[in-house]
Design a protein around this motif. Sequence first.
Motif, PDB file in Angstrom:
ATOM      1  N   VAL A  83      68.256 -38.227  80.735  1.00  0.00           N
ATOM      2  CA  VAL A  83      69.119 -39.512  80.689  1.00  0.00           C
ATOM      3  C   VAL A  83      67.958 -40.712  80.184  1.00  0.00           C
ATOM      4  O   VAL A  83      66.784 -40.449  80.213  1.00  0.00           O
ATOM      5  CB  VAL A  83      69.534 -39.935  82.053  1.00  0.00           C
ATOM      6  N   HIS A  87      68.509 -45.388  83.405  1.00  0.00           N
ATOM      7  CA  HIS A  87      69.966 -44.703  83.950  1.00  0.00           C
ATOM      8  C   HIS A  87      69.880 -44.687  85.471  1.00  0.00           C
ATOM      9  O   HIS A  87      68.926 -44.822  86.062  1.00  0.00           O
ATOM     10  CB  HIS A  87      70.255 -43.258  83.444  1.00  0.00           C
ATOM     11  N   LEU A 100      77.471 -36.265  88.141  1.00  0.00           N
ATOM     12  CA  LEU A 100      77.684 -36.577  86.410  1.00  0.00           C
ATOM     13  C   LEU A 100      79.046 -36.759  86.080  1.00  0.00           C
ATOM     14  O   LEU A 100      79.541 -36.784  84.915  1.00  0.00           O
ATOM     15  CB  LEU A 100      77.199 -35.324  85.927  1.00  0.00           C
ATOM     16  N   ASP A 102      81.354 -38.887  85.974  1.00  0.00           N
ATOM     17  CA  ASP A 102      81.828 -39.967  85.211  1.00  0.00           C
ATOM     18  C   ASP A 102      81.081 -40.314  84.048  1.00  0.00           C
ATOM     19  O   ASP A 102      81.266 -41.038  83.276  1.00  0.00           O
ATOM     20  CB  ASP A 102      82.081 -41.420  85.898  1.00  0.00           C
ATOM     21  N   GLU A 103      80.174 -39.097  83.620  1.00  0.00           N
ATOM     22  CA  GLU A 103      79.358 -39.415  82.394  1.00  0.00           C
ATOM     23  C   GLU A 103      79.789 -38.653  81.243  1.00  0.00           C
ATOM     24  O   GLU A 103      80.435 -37.654  81.625  1.00  0.00           O
ATOM     25  CB  GLU A 103      77.894 -38.787  82.930  1.00  0.00           C
ATOM     26  N   GLY A 121      81.545 -33.911  83.962  1.00  0.00           N
ATOM     27  CA  GLY A 121      81.478 -35.042  83.320  1.00  0.00           C
ATOM     28  C   GLY A 121      82.599 -34.847  82.106  1.00  0.00           C
ATOM     29  O   GLY A 121      83.621 -34.226  82.083  1.00  0.00           O
ATOM     30  N   GLY A 143      75.336 -40.188  75.643  1.00  0.00           N
ATOM     31  CA  GLY A 143      75.464 -39.682  76.921  1.00  0.00           C
ATOM     32  C   GLY A 143      74.402 -38.906  77.343  1.00  0.00           C
ATOM     33  O   GLY A 143      73.377 -39.530  77.198  1.00  0.00           O
ATOM     34  N   LEU A 144      74.454 -37.889  78.429  1.00  0.00           N
ATOM     35  CA  LEU A 144      73.354 -37.487  78.937  1.00  0.00           C
ATOM     36  C   LEU A 144      73.370 -35.887  78.738  1.00  0.00           C
ATOM     37  O   LEU A 144      74.373 -35.271  78.244  1.00  0.00           O
ATOM     38  CB  LEU A 144      73.312 -37.601  80.562  1.00  0.00           C
TER      39      LEU A 144
END
Length: 231
Positions: A83, A87, A100, A102-103, A121, A143-144
């Motif tokens: 991240v 973050h 995760l 909502d990511e 996510g 994003g991650l």
Amino acid sequence: MTEPGGTASFRLGYVPGVTPGKWARIWAERRPDVPLELLGATTDEVVRRIRDGAVDAGLVRLPIDRAGLHAIPLYTETTVAVVPKEHVLTAVDEAGLDDLADEIVLRPRDDTLPWPGDLPGRAAASEVTTTAGAIELVAAGVGLLVLPQSLARLHHRRDLAHRPVSDAPQSSVVLTWPDAENTELMEEFIGIVRGRTAHSSRTPRRRDDPPSGAPTPATRGRTRRRASRRR
């Protein structure tokens, strides 16, 4: 494997993030007469080269097609989320997949994690081809990325951080080679990765090595000196 000209060598393929340096150093100490060639590639490429005879063995991540191949497990990697440094996940020591939800989670085509179903996510708007490209998107705030820790370290950037994801799938690294009678050099390398000593009974002894327990020039000298003192 014998090179043109008759010089024996041992060729080892390995995937990004896997570090064969320790085993290469031990090989150089035990077999200075046989060069160890290291060839980096993706898991699919390493497996293909093993089947084609272009390399003798490979260090790869599962899953692979095991048909016609031996494979012994070496270790299991920690899975982390990469991240941006600012973050919210950087405030914790360890995350879970629920963190995760909502990511936007990127999944490059070369992802090797054995996800049992959908990624956690939200999906990215467009497909990402490589892990290196996904790292660039994470740095841009898109994003991650969830991946083995060794790959996070390989692609380390000062503006990024990573945290372990406790309940994510983990990647396993194996040594694989053709399912056939092992050559002396293959047995030697298997012994090295399994931690056998140079004089282990399962490690082939070179013709110029003294047999286990046989007196060496140094021990013969000490024996003669002790015998002289007793007279």
